[in-house]
Design a protein around this motif. Structure first.
Motif, short mmCIF file in Angstrom:
data_model
loop_
_atom_site.label_atom_id
_atom_site.label_comp_id
_atom_site.label_asym_id
_atom_site.label_seq_id
_atom_site.Cartn_x
_atom_site.Cartn_y
_atom_site.Cartn_z
N VAL A 56 32.77 105.85 -2.42
CA VAL A 56 32.87 106.88 -3.44
C VAL A 56 32.42 106.29 -4.77
O VAL A 56 32.98 105.30 -5.24
CB VAL A 56 34.31 107.42 -3.57
N ASN A 57 31.42 106.90 -5.38
CA ASN A 57 30.89 106.38 -6.64
C ASN A 57 31.90 106.55 -7.78
O ASN A 57 32.64 107.53 -7.83
CB ASN A 57 29.60 107.10 -7.02
N CYS A 58 31.88 105.58 -8.69
CA CYS A 58 32.78 105.61 -9.85
C CYS A 58 31.95 105.58 -11.12
O CYS A 58 31.16 104.66 -11.34
CB CYS A 58 33.73 104.42 -9.81
N PHE A 59 32.12 106.60 -11.97
CA PHE A 59 31.50 106.63 -13.29
C PHE A 59 32.58 106.26 -14.29
O PHE A 59 33.49 107.06 -14.54
CB PHE A 59 30.94 108.01 -13.60
N LEU A 60 32.48 105.08 -14.84
CA LEU A 60 33.51 104.57 -15.75
C LEU A 60 33.02 104.70 -17.18
O LEU A 60 32.12 103.97 -17.61
CB LEU A 60 33.81 103.11 -15.41
N HIS A 61 33.60 105.65 -17.91
CA HIS A 61 33.21 105.88 -19.30
C HIS A 61 34.19 105.14 -20.21
O HIS A 61 35.33 105.56 -20.38
CB HIS A 61 33.23 107.38 -19.60
N ARG A 62 33.73 104.06 -20.79
CA ARG A 62 34.57 103.27 -21.69
C ARG A 62 34.36 103.79 -23.12
O ARG A 62 33.38 103.44 -23.78
CB ARG A 62 34.22 101.79 -21.56
N ARG A 63 35.29 104.58 -23.59
CA ARG A 63 35.20 105.20 -24.90
C ARG A 63 35.91 104.33 -25.94
O ARG A 63 37.07 103.99 -25.80
CB ARG A 63 35.82 106.60 -24.87
N TYR A 64 35.17 103.96 -26.98
CA TYR A 64 35.70 103.17 -28.08
C TYR A 64 36.43 101.92 -27.61
O TYR A 64 37.60 101.71 -27.93
CB TYR A 64 36.64 104.02 -28.94
N PRO A 65 35.78 101.07 -26.82
CA PRO A 65 36.46 99.85 -26.36
C PRO A 65 36.79 98.93 -27.54
O PRO A 65 36.03 98.83 -28.51
CB PRO A 65 35.43 99.19 -25.44
N ALA A 66 37.94 98.28 -27.45
CA ALA A 66 38.37 97.39 -28.52
C ALA A 66 37.48 96.16 -28.62
O ALA A 66 37.27 95.62 -29.71
CB ALA A 66 39.82 96.97 -28.30
N LYS A 67 36.93 95.74 -27.49
CA LYS A 67 36.04 94.58 -27.49
C LYS A 67 35.08 94.68 -26.31
O LYS A 67 35.37 95.33 -25.30
CB LYS A 67 36.84 93.27 -27.40
N ALA A 68 33.94 94.04 -26.44
CA ALA A 68 32.98 94.00 -25.35
C ALA A 68 33.47 93.03 -24.29
O ALA A 68 33.84 91.89 -24.60
CB ALA A 68 31.61 93.57 -25.87
N SER A 69 33.48 93.47 -23.05
CA SER A 69 33.96 92.61 -21.97
C SER A 69 33.13 92.87 -20.72
O SER A 69 32.60 93.95 -20.52
CB SER A 69 35.44 92.87 -21.68
N THR A 70 33.03 91.86 -19.89
CA THR A 70 32.28 91.96 -18.64
C THR A 70 33.17 92.52 -17.55
O THR A 70 34.30 92.07 -17.37
CB THR A 70 31.76 90.58 -18.22
N ILE A 71 32.65 93.51 -16.82
CA ILE A 71 33.40 94.06 -15.70
C ILE A 71 32.51 94.03 -14.46
O ILE A 71 31.29 93.85 -14.54
CB ILE A 71 33.91 95.49 -15.97
#
Length: 243
Positions: free
Chosen positions: A155-170
Motif C-alpha cells: 500500500v503506497n504511503c504519501f507522507l506530507h511533512r508540513r512545517y517540519p521543525a528540522k530537515a531529517s532523513t527518512i
C-alpha cells in the motif's frame, strides 16, 4: 548471458528493497510522462513518497498534486485513508482531481504523537489503495517501521511533512518538492486557469532525480514547455496520458 544475469539480480535486489516491478500485477499508470523515466523500471515505485511544505502556498500545492497522483494510481472504487491533525482540505474539491470524496476516509487526530502509529497501522491494511499521512516530524526509526509496513501490504504511503521543525532523513523511496507556478488558462478565457507545479524529485531510490514543470488538465497531467510569452505553453505527454 552475463547482461541477463546482472539484470535479473538487479530486479531481485530492488524487489527485496521494496521497489517491485509491478503494482498489483500491472504497472501503475501515473500519466507523469517524462517523470516516469526517473523511476526504477520506469514504473511508479511502491513505498513512502515524502513531500515537504514550509508555507501555506506550498502545502496547498502539495495537497493538489498528491490528490492528482492518487486519482491515477488508485482503483476507481479504491478506499484511501487521509490522516492528519488540522485538516485544511475541502473534500468536495477532490472531484476536480478525479477523486471521489466518498472513497476518502479522513481521520483527524489532535495528538501529533499518535500520528506515526496511526499511519503505520493503516499501512498494514491490504484492502486500502493508499494512505496519506500529514505529519510534521518523524525520526528514521519511525519511518523504517512505516516502510516495513508498506513492503508487506504493498500500500503506497504519501507522507506530507508540513512545517517540519528540522530537515531529517527518512526511509522514503522518493522525496518530492512541489512548488506552485503560474496557472495554465484556456486561450481567450479569463480567470484562474488549471493548477501547475514545478515538480522536483530530490531523491529517487535506484532512480534518477530531476525537475519538471507540470499542470493538471482536468483528468491527466500535462508537461509544460518553456515559452517567451508571459503565459505558458504546453505539450501533451502521450496518447495514453490524454486518453
Amino acid at each position: 548471458m552475463e547482461r541477463e544475469i546482472v539484470s535479473k539480480l538487479k530486479k531481485e535486489i530492488l524487489a527485496m528493497q521494496g521497489v517491485p516491478q509491478l503494482v498489483e500485477g500491472r504497472a501503475a499508470d501515473t500519466g507523469l510522462g517524462p517523470i516516469t523515466g526517473a523511476f526504477p523500471y520506469g514504473f511508479f515505485p511502491v513505498g513512502i513518497h515524502e513531500f515537504v511544505s514550509t508555507s501555506a502556498e506550498t502545502a496547498a500545492s502539495v495537497s493538489g498534486f498528491m490528490a492528482a497522483l492518487l486519482s491515477r494510481i488508485t482503483r476507481h472504487d479504491g478506499i484511501c485513508l487521509w490522516i492528519g491533525t488540522h485538516r485544511m482540505l475541502f473534500p468536495p474539491a477532490l472531484v476536480f482531481f478525479g477523486l471521489n470524496p466518498h472513497n476518502i476516509i479522513f481521520i483527524d487526530n489532535r495528538k501529533p504523537a499518535d500520528l506515526s502509529w496511526m499511519i503505520e497501522q493503516a499501512l498494514k491494511c491490504e484492502a486500502l489503495s493508499a494512505v496519506v499521512g500529514e505529519i510534521s516530524d518523524l525520526d528514521l526509526a519511525q519511518s523504517r517501521r512505516l516502510q516495513l509496513a508498506v513492503e508487506q501490504s504493498r500500500v503506497n504511503c504519501f507522507l506530507h511533512r508540513r512545517y517540519p521543525a528540522k530537515a531529517s532523513t527518512i526511509a522514503s523511496v522518493c522525496r518530492w518538492k512541489i512548488l506552485p507556478i503560474a496557472s495554465v488558462s484556456e486561450p481567450g478565457l479569463p480567470g484562474v486557469g488549471f493548477p501547475a507545479w514545478e515538480v522536483t524529485l530530490e531523491k529517487v531510490r535506484n532512480g534518477q532525480p530531476g525537475s519538471w514543470r507540470m499542470w493538471w488538465a482536468e483528468t491527466h497531467f500535462e508537461s509544460l514547455a518553456p515559452s517567451r510569452d508571459p503565459g505558458l505553453s504546453f505539450q501533451p505527454l502521450s496518447e495514453t496520458a490524454t486518453a
